[in-house]
Scaffold this active site. Structure first.
Site, PDB file in Angstrom:
ATOM      1  N   LYS A 111       0.841  -1.213   0.000  1.00  0.00           N
ATOM      2  CA  LYS A 111       0.000   0.000   0.000  1.00  0.00           C
ATOM      3  C   LYS A 111       0.873   1.259   0.000  1.00  0.00           C
ATOM      4  O   LYS A 111       0.559   2.254  -0.662  1.00  0.00           O
ATOM      5  CB  LYS A 111      -0.918   0.020   1.232  1.00  0.00           C
ATOM      6  N   LYS A 194      -3.394 -12.204  -9.087  1.00  0.00           N
ATOM      7  CA  LYS A 194      -4.540 -12.453  -8.214  1.00  0.00           C
ATOM      8  C   LYS A 194      -5.772 -11.676  -8.675  1.00  0.00           C
ATOM      9  O   LYS A 194      -5.646 -10.545  -9.127  1.00  0.00           O
ATOM     10  CB  LYS A 194      -4.098 -12.005  -6.813  1.00  0.00           C
ATOM     11  N   LYS A 197     -10.259  -6.586  -6.100  1.00  0.00           N
ATOM     12  CA  LYS A 197     -10.969  -5.341  -6.395  1.00  0.00           C
ATOM     13  C   LYS A 197      -9.994  -4.274  -6.861  1.00  0.00           C
ATOM     14  O   LYS A 197     -10.196  -3.608  -7.865  1.00  0.00           O
ATOM     15  CB  LYS A 197     -11.689  -4.850  -5.138  1.00  0.00           C
TER      16      LYS A 197
HETATM   17  P1  TYM Z   1     -10.634  -8.757   1.467  1.00  0.00           P
HETATM   18  O1  TYM Z   1     -11.877  -7.958   1.576  1.00  0.00           O
HETATM   19  O2  TYM Z   1      -9.520  -8.257   0.644  1.00  0.00           O
HETATM   20  O3  TYM Z   1     -10.995 -10.197   0.953  1.00  0.00           O
HETATM   21  C1  TYM Z   1     -11.989 -10.949   1.615  1.00  0.00           C
HETATM   22  C2  TYM Z   1     -11.673 -12.423   1.564  1.00  0.00           C
HETATM   23  O4  TYM Z   1     -11.563 -12.844   0.215  1.00  0.00           O
HETATM   24  C3  TYM Z   1     -10.328 -13.508   0.034  1.00  0.00           C
HETATM   25  N1  TYM Z   1      -9.808 -13.222  -1.303  1.00  0.00           N
HETATM   26  C4  TYM Z   1      -9.287 -14.164  -2.097  1.00  0.00           C
HETATM   27  N2  TYM Z   1      -9.130 -15.493  -1.912  1.00  0.00           N
HETATM   28  C5  TYM Z   1      -8.588 -16.184  -2.938  1.00  0.00           C
HETATM   29  N3  TYM Z   1      -8.219 -15.621  -4.120  1.00  0.00           N
HETATM   30  C6  TYM Z   1      -8.368 -14.284  -4.340  1.00  0.00           C
HETATM   31  N4  TYM Z   1      -8.026 -13.755  -5.509  1.00  0.00           N
HETATM   32  C7  TYM Z   1      -8.922 -13.492  -3.307  1.00  0.00           C
HETATM   33  N5  TYM Z   1      -9.208 -12.168  -3.171  1.00  0.00           N
HETATM   34  C8  TYM Z   1      -9.752 -12.025  -1.938  1.00  0.00           C
HETATM   35  C9  TYM Z   1      -9.397 -12.918   1.096  1.00  0.00           C
HETATM   36  O5  TYM Z   1      -8.349 -13.819   1.381  1.00  0.00           O
HETATM   37  C10 TYM Z   1     -10.343 -12.762   2.251  1.00  0.00           C
HETATM   38  O6  TYM Z   1     -10.481 -13.992   2.928  1.00  0.00           O
HETATM   39  N6  TYM Z   1      -8.321  -8.165   5.756  1.00  0.00           N
HETATM   40  C11 TYM Z   1      -9.437  -8.845   5.145  1.00  0.00           C
HETATM   41  C12 TYM Z   1     -10.783  -8.527   5.761  1.00  0.00           C
HETATM   42  C13 TYM Z   1     -10.833  -8.837   7.209  1.00  0.00           C
HETATM   43  C14 TYM Z   1     -10.869 -10.127   7.793  1.00  0.00           C
HETATM   44  C15 TYM Z   1     -10.883  -9.900   9.193  1.00  0.00           C
HETATM   45  C16 TYM Z   1     -10.893 -11.401   7.276  1.00  0.00           C
HETATM   46  C17 TYM Z   1     -10.821  -7.918   8.204  1.00  0.00           C
HETATM   47  N7  TYM Z   1     -10.848  -8.561   9.409  1.00  0.00           N
HETATM   48  C18 TYM Z   1     -10.925 -10.957  10.088  1.00  0.00           C
HETATM   49  C19 TYM Z   1     -10.944 -12.458   8.168  1.00  0.00           C
HETATM   50  C20 TYM Z   1     -10.939 -12.228   9.555  1.00  0.00           C
HETATM   51  C21 TYM Z   1      -9.458  -8.377   3.705  1.00  0.00           C
HETATM   52  O7  TYM Z   1      -8.972  -7.365   3.343  1.00  0.00           O
HETATM   53  O8  TYM Z   1     -10.136  -9.157   2.917  1.00  0.00           O
END
Ligand code: TYM
Length: 329
Positions: A111, A194, A197
């Site tokens: 970031k 990957k 978004k």
């Molecule tokens: P975020 O919003 O980026 O993504 C949400 C979930 O989707 C999974 N993910 C993927 N898995 C496989 N391949 C991909 N291309 C892919 N893109 C996204 C992410 O691994 C995630 O599981 N920090 C987290 C949100 C969060 C969270 C938490 C998750 C905040 N607190 C506590 C679990 C527990 C995040 O940014 O996810």
């Protein structure tokens, strides 16, 4: 019963990465574990969204969670900012999180590289807030995609550090809960590693058939294999990875054979891939509008979820406060 917790940042529609990384397989376990699924709206504030978009993004994730099969009668669905206990735990854990280790986090460094003008403290302590999300329910299992491994490792570190410092066992060490077949990394189809978004390469659960077909048909490919059984370059491997998630083993084998004997036609493969993605996503898409228009249902889901989440969170916080020595007069 073990606690399972998962969350998705409220930054827009759910894509196939979110679905296969954190949602699909875990819809199936919601009656076997004590499951919490939440919408990480506070995490999305690092990029200062407009207030109207902020609320809309929460609604989008809530609606799409429900459309994808999360059942509020079987699990607890809530919005992060509805549970102030998370922020109190965040304050407590921040005292145990060191600047050096936070600065070394891969997501933070990424970031900083991409947005050097907005390196705020919320971004630096993002993993602490995430650890608070997990530890506030004393969760043991966290369904996440491969990209969250480091954040989960940090949640374990903070849990262990807290327990050791205060001589307690308040926090179990949380582990990634992988779907059957191992952790998932859903690739982008634009040659990027990957799907995401911020990568702008998402295939979304709310996309219509035409949009999905267009996105898949545009996927980057190469000139095709020249010799039998040759290794696949990354862009082709990505197509197969996605196909393994959405298509039957017979279909995957068919195209594997075509690859191996050099007779593969990428156009045919992409057409099949688009059809199989649609089989999964279009039924979800069909439910989205009805759910989004049912304000009283959405209101009931989040207010029940908030009550259940707060009851669980305040019990944990009480234990943490007691361990620290925070006492009432
Ligand atoms: P975020 O919003 O980026 O993504 C949400 C979930 O989707 C999974 N993910 C993927 N898995 C496989 N391949 C991909 N291309 C892919 N893109 C996204 C992410 O691994 C995630 O599981 N920090 C987290 C949100 C969060 C969270 C938490 C998750 C905040 N607190 C506590 C679990 C527990 C995040 O940014 O996810």
């Amino acid at each position: 019963m073990d606690v399972v917790l998962s969350g998705i940042r409220a930054t827009g529609h759910l894509h196939l990465g979110n679905y296969f990384g954190a949602l699909r397989n875990f819809v199936k376990i919601q009656d076997k574990y004590n499951c919490f699924y939440f919408i990480a709206d506070l995490h999305s504030l690092t990029t200062h969204p407009h207030p109207e978009d902020f609320h809309q993004n929460v609604k989008i994730i809530l609606t799409e969670y429900l459309a994808a099969g999360l059942d509020p009668d079987k699990c607890t669905i809530y919005v992060q900012s509805d549970v102030p206990e998370i922020c109190e735990l965040y304050t407590l854990l921040n005292m145990l999180a060191y600047k050096g280790e936070l600065e070394r986090t891969a997501a933070f460094k990424d970031k900083v590289r991409k947005n050097p003008e907005n390196v705020n403290a919320g971004l630096l302590t993002y993993p602490v807030l995430m650890a608070s999300d997990i530890l506030i329910h004393r969760s043991s299992w966290v369904p996440v995609g491969k990209d969250q491994d480091q954040h989960l490792e940090m949640a374990r570190t903070f849990a262990r550090r807290f327990n050791n410092l205060y001589g307690t066992e308040v926090f179990p060490e949380p582990h990634a809960m992988d779907p059957v077949g191992g952790p998932v990394k859903v690739p982008g189809l634009d040659g990027n590693g990957k799907m995401g978004k911020s990568e702008g390469n998402g295939i979304y659960l709310c996309d219509d058939e035409k949009t999905i077909t267009k996105k898949v048909m545009r996927a980057v490919t190469d000139a095709g294999p020249k010799t039998p059984d040759s290794p696949k370059p990354e862009v082709i491997d990505n197509l197969f990875t996605l196909m393994k998630l959405v298509s039957t083993p017979d279909t995957v084998n068919y195209f594997e054979e075509k690859w191996n004997d050099c007779s593969i036609r990428y156009g045919d493969m992409k057409k099949q891939l688009a059809e199989d993605i649609c089989k999964i996503t279009l039924p979800i898409r069909a439910r989205i509008d009805d759910i989004a228009n049912d304000s009283s249902y959405l209101h009931r889901v989040v207010s029940d979820g908030r009550d259940k989440a707060r009851a669980s969170a305040s019990a944990t916080l009480e234990m943490a406060r007691e361990a620290i020595g925070i006492k009432r007069f």
